[in-house]
Design an enzyme around this catalytic site. Structure first.
Site, PDB file in Angstrom:
ATOM      1  CB  ILE A  18      -5.441 -18.064  -8.130  1.00  0.00           C
ATOM      2  CG1 ILE A  18      -5.508 -19.585  -8.358  1.00  0.00           C
ATOM      3  CG2 ILE A  18      -6.831 -17.514  -7.842  1.00  0.00           C
ATOM      4  CD1 ILE A  18      -5.993 -20.372  -7.159  1.00  0.00           C
ATOM      5  CG  ASP A  37       2.821 -10.447  -6.159  1.00  0.00           C
ATOM      6  OD1 ASP A  37       1.832 -11.176  -6.350  1.00  0.00           O
ATOM      7  OD2 ASP A  37       3.976 -10.887  -6.059  1.00  0.00           O
ATOM      8  CG  ASP A  53       4.634  -9.861   3.921  1.00  0.00           C
ATOM      9  OD1 ASP A  53       3.475 -10.289   4.125  1.00  0.00           O
ATOM     10  OD2 ASP A  53       5.649 -10.527   4.177  1.00  0.00           O
ATOM     11  CB  SER A 136      -8.465 -23.719  -0.014  1.00  0.00           C
ATOM     12  OG  SER A 136      -8.061 -25.034  -0.393  1.00  0.00           O
ATOM     13  CE1 TYR A 149      -3.513 -22.862   1.837  1.00  0.00           C
ATOM     14  CE2 TYR A 149      -4.739 -24.902   1.566  1.00  0.00           C
ATOM     15  CZ  TYR A 149      -4.370 -23.653   1.097  1.00  0.00           C
ATOM     16  OH  TYR A 149      -4.875 -23.192  -0.088  1.00  0.00           O
ATOM     17  CE  LYS A 153      -6.279 -20.516   1.816  1.00  0.00           C
ATOM     18  NZ  LYS A 153      -6.371 -19.154   1.235  1.00  0.00           N
ATOM     19  CB  THR A 184      -0.707 -21.882 -10.719  1.00  0.00           C
ATOM     20  OG1 THR A 184      -0.119 -22.832  -9.810  1.00  0.00           O
ATOM     21  CG2 THR A 184      -2.137 -21.582 -10.282  1.00  0.00           C
TER      22      THR A 184
END
Length: 255
Positions: A18, A37, A53, A136, A149, A153, A184
Site C-alpha cells: 500500500i 522503509d 524503523d 484499517s 492489531y 487501528k 499486495t
C-alpha cells in the site's frame, strides 16, 4: 495535471504494498515524496528513501529534514504497519507477548511519533499541512484473534480525531483511510502457495460486495484526495475503502 507550488510529503512504509501505491500516486500528482522503509528501495517513485524503523523517533525527524530540504513539507502519511494474530488467551507464551509488543510499537507508537513530527514541522513552517493515517477496517469491525492489531487501528482512528480537533484552528487537517482487503505482494505470494490458488483467489475476492480485492493504487487515490486542497473542509474522518465490506450484514447471496 494542475500545477502546484513545490511541496513535499513523507510516506512511511513506502517500499512495498500500500505504501508504494500511495507514493506512486502522490509522485504522479506532483509531490516530492520522501519514503521511509526498513529496507533500502531499489525501484521507487520517491526522491529519497530513509532507511529505518518507524518505532524510532529519530527516523521520522530525519525524514522531515530530508523533505524540507527539497520543498515545503505540507503532507505526511503514516502507513508503515504489521498484521499479526494475537490470541489473548496465550499471553503466558513469551512469543505471543512479544508479538503484541511489536504490533503496538509499530502500529501505535510509530504513528504517534510520525504525527508529532509532522505537526511540529507544519507549525515551524507556518503551513496548513495535512496528515493521513492508514488505519484499517479492523478499527471498526473484528476478526478472530486480531485483538492487538484491532486495538492499534481503533487507536489510529481516535488519534486522527484528536489531531483534527487539537490543531484544526491552525489549519492542520488529519484524516484516516481504512482499507479492506488489498491485493499486495504478500497476498500474491499467499495465493501462489495455496494447493488450489484459484480457489484461494475466489475466497479472497468473495468478501466485499464489489466481489474483488482492492488495489494499492486505489488507496493511493483516496490519500491523494485527502492531502489535496479538494478536501480542504474534510478533517477528523476515517474513510473505509473496502468495497463495501463493512457496510454489509452477513454474506448476501450473489447471482
Amino acid at each position: 495535471m494542475t500545477e502546484h507550488p513545490p511541496r513535499s510529503v513523507v510516506v512511511t512504509g513506502a517500499g512495498r504494498g500500500i505504501g508504494l501505491g500511495i507514493a506512486t500516486i502522490l509522485a504522479a500528482d506532483g509531490w516530492t515524496v520522501i519514503g521511509v522503509d526498513t529496507d533500502a528501495a531499489t525501484e521507487t517513485p520517491c526522491a529519497e528513501v530513509i532507511t529505518g524503523d518507524t518505532r524510532d523517533q529519530a527516523v521520522h525527524r530525519e525524514a522531515a529534514t530530508a523533505a524540507r530540504a527539497l520543498a515545503p513539507l505540507t503532507g505526511w502519511v503514516n502507513n508503515a504497519g504489521i498484521t499479526r494474530e494475537t490470541p489473548l488467551h496465550g499471553l503466558a507464551d513469551p512469543a505471543v507477548a512479544a508479538t503484541i509488543d511489536e504490533v503496538i510499537d509499530i502500529n501505535g507508537r510509530g504513528y504517534l511519533w510520525g504525527s508529532a513530527v509532522a505537526v511540529e514541522s507544519f507549525l515551524e513552517q507556518e503551513v496548513a499541512g495535512a496528515i493521513v493515517n492508514i488505519s484499517s477496517i479492523h478499527g471498526r469491525a473484528a476478526w478472530t484473534d486480531h485483538a492487538a492489531y484491532e486495538f492499534t487501528k481503533g487507536g489510529v482512528d481516535a488519534m486522527t480525531r484528536s489531531l483534527a480537533v487539537t490543531y484544526g484552528h491552525q489549519g492542520i487537517r488529519a484524516n484516516a483511510v481504512a482499507p479492506g482487503r488489498i491485493r499486495t505482494e504478500s497476498i500474491d505470494h499467499w495465493i501462489a502457495d495455496a494447493s488450489d490458488p484459484a480457489a484461494r483467489q475466489r475466497d479472497l475476492d468473495a468478501g466485499p460486495p464489489l466481489q474483488r480485492m482492492g488495489t494499492a493504487s486505489e488507496i493511493g487515490e483516496v490519500v491523494g484526495f485527502l492531502l489535496s486542497d479538494r478536501a480542504s473542509y474534510l478533517t477528523g474522518q476515517s474513510i473505509a475503502v473496502d468495497g463495501g465490506w463493512t457496510s454489509q450484514f452477513g454474506q448476501p447471496p450473489h447471482a
